[in-house]
Write a protein that holds these residues in place. Structure first.
Motif, mmCIF file in Angstrom:
data_model
loop_
_atom_site.group_PDB
_atom_site.id
_atom_site.type_symbol
_atom_site.label_atom_id
_atom_site.label_comp_id
_atom_site.label_asym_id
_atom_site.label_seq_id
_atom_site.Cartn_x
_atom_site.Cartn_y
_atom_site.Cartn_z
ATOM 1 N N ALA A 4 43.796 51.996 -57.885
ATOM 2 C CA ALA A 4 43.763 51.540 -59.098
ATOM 3 C C ALA A 4 42.570 50.827 -59.656
ATOM 4 N N LEU A 47 51.151 50.650 -50.904
ATOM 5 C CA LEU A 47 51.288 49.775 -51.890
ATOM 6 C C LEU A 47 49.865 49.158 -52.278
ATOM 7 N N TRP A 48 49.391 48.662 -51.104
ATOM 8 C CA TRP A 48 47.935 48.284 -51.103
ATOM 9 C C TRP A 48 47.028 49.494 -51.410
ATOM 10 N N LEU A 66 40.221 43.102 -51.782
ATOM 11 C CA LEU A 66 41.694 42.376 -52.325
ATOM 12 C C LEU A 66 42.041 41.233 -51.513
ATOM 13 N N ASP A 108 57.054 48.354 -60.525
ATOM 14 C CA ASP A 108 55.574 48.396 -60.428
ATOM 15 C C ASP A 108 55.073 48.392 -59.002
ATOM 16 N N THR A 123 53.065 57.517 -57.970
ATOM 17 C CA THR A 123 53.014 56.642 -59.306
ATOM 18 C C THR A 123 52.965 57.531 -60.388
ATOM 19 N N ARG A 160 52.121 47.481 -58.045
ATOM 20 C CA ARG A 160 51.119 46.431 -57.963
ATOM 21 C C ARG A 160 51.740 45.001 -57.388
ATOM 22 N N HIS A 161 53.096 44.853 -57.684
ATOM 23 C CA HIS A 161 53.857 43.630 -57.457
ATOM 24 C C HIS A 161 53.959 43.521 -55.786
ATOM 25 N N ILE A 162 53.048 43.615 -55.144
ATOM 26 C CA ILE A 162 53.132 43.741 -53.717
ATOM 27 C C ILE A 162 53.859 42.672 -52.918
ATOM 28 N N ARG A 173 46.957 49.848 -55.152
ATOM 29 C CA ARG A 173 46.503 48.913 -55.720
ATOM 30 C C ARG A 173 44.928 48.979 -55.699
#
Length: 382
Positions: free
Chosen positions: A97, A90-91, A105, A56, A22, A58-60, A94
């Motif tokens: 972050a 991606l997880w 989560l 982005d 990223t 974060r839009h998993i 997230r």
């Protein structure tokens, strides 16, 4: 935050890793692979990367929906595995972050440690005894073994007797307080599996895995009714829709693979669906450290979790081991047959990127599934 680059690495013994970078310096890792088809999945990841780079991370859920449903032709092991590895990464991003583990989560931890099992090999009872005893001495409370080698679809008397002898040997070493699971690999047909399960009932296996091949899931229900041995399946099922017929057939244990069944996003949905049938979750995972880390994140947040497969020391691991690619192997320390809940952010592991890049650069011929034939020369299930 934007995705700037997606890379893949083919590493021994038979794995494919995915690195998602990223613009904020956070890197997520995933493991998208079909054993024996790593290069095919690698191409699929590259195709998906065309869509993802610049978006982005974060839009998993939205990315998962687009990757799985954004083309006219959907599903199958190659696409589902490519999606799975990216989804894991991606997880991981997230969680990093936010500075929390993935299990926080997806609902939070429901246990402090997770039970694990290991494979044992050897076709002769004496070899099984030695292999099982070694795992007992190492502290494991459960092992899994193949039921048969090359066999006919109906299961002859000699094949059934030999399978019973091997499992009986394992049971003798384990005693009544430990467990043995038996993998049929779909090598027998339904009638042969029924014969074998009848012979194994007195040995009380933890479960019997994949008594029929996935294309014959519709034949599971009468098999389930015919035995007291808990039936498990799922390593070659890739979505909650694939699992529904197996669940309605009455299986006791669902075995989705975190690197085949759409990643963490779909694994947790399969687990929730299984819970509505009072079915336990035992994720399939004879793969590398990223797949295991992803699977454990789901295990620690899943009420109906039973036990976790792991590949340290498995016979497939020729030329490399799971711990070769992680900075801190203590994350995967097994004590009394369990692994402690990881506390690090994301997937809870740190990948040794230098080791991964070296392994990819030096990678030789890709691993291929063995090809078995019956004595008459015809194809046999492996």
């Amino acid at each position: 935050m934007k995705i700037t680059r997606i890379e893949t690495f083919r590493v021994p013994p038979r794995w494919l890793f995915c690195r998602v970078e990223t613009d904020e310096g956070i890197v997520g890792w995933g493991e998208p692979v079909v054993e024996g088809r790593a290069d095919t999945v690698r191409t699929a990841v590259a195709e998906l990367a065309e869509y993802l780079v610049g978006l982005d991370p974060r839009h998993i859920e939205d990315h998962w929906q687009v990757m799985t449903r954004g083309t006219f032709y959907r599903g199958g092991p190659v696409l589902s595995s490519a999606v799975a590895g990216i989804d894991q990464a991606l997880w991981d991003i997230r969680g990093q972050a936010l500075g929390i583990p993935v299990y926080d989560l997806i609902g939070g931890a429901v246990r402090d440690r997770a039970r694990v099992y290991c494979w044992v090999g050897g076709d002769e009872p004496a070899e099984i005894a030695d292999a099982v005893n070694a795992q007992v001495e190492a502290g494991f409370t459960a092992v899994k073994m193949n039921a048969t080698g090359l066999t006919g679809r109906l299961g002859g008397a000699a094949d059934i007797a030999a399978a019973h002898a091997r499992v009986a040997t394992a049971r003798e070493v384990l005693g009544p307080g430990r467990d043995v699971a038996v993998d049929l690999h779909g090598r027998l047909g339904p009638a042969g599996a029924r014969r074998l399960l009848a012979a194994l009932e007195e040995l009380h296996p933890l479960f019997a895995e994949e008594p029929v091949t996935p294309e014959h899931t519709r034949l599971l229900e009468p098999l389930v009714r015919s035995t007291t041995v808990p039936i498990a399946t799922g390593e070659r099922l890739y979505s909650r829709w694939d699992f529904l017929p197996a669940l309605t057939a009455g299986i006791a244990v669902a075995q989705p693979d975190p690197s085949h069944a759409g990643g963490i996003s779909e694994l947790r949905r399969i687990a929730a669906l299984a819970e509505t049938f009072d079915v336990q979750l035992a994720p399939h995972c004879p793969l590398g450290p990223i797949a295991l880390a992803a699977s454990l994140q789901v295990a620690f947040a899943t009420p109906n979790f039973l036990i976790q497969e792991q590949s340290i020391g498995i016979h497939y691991n020729d030329g490399a081991e799971l711990l070769d690619y992680v900075v801190d192997p203590e994350v995967f320390r097994f004590t009394d047959g369990h692994v402690a809940r990881p506390t690090g952010p994301g997937l809870g592991i740190t990948i040794d990127e230098n080791a991964v890049r070296r392994a990819d650069a030096a990678a030789g011929a890709p691993w291929r599934s063995p090809l078995w034939r019956h004595p008459d020369g015809s194809f046999a299930e492996w």
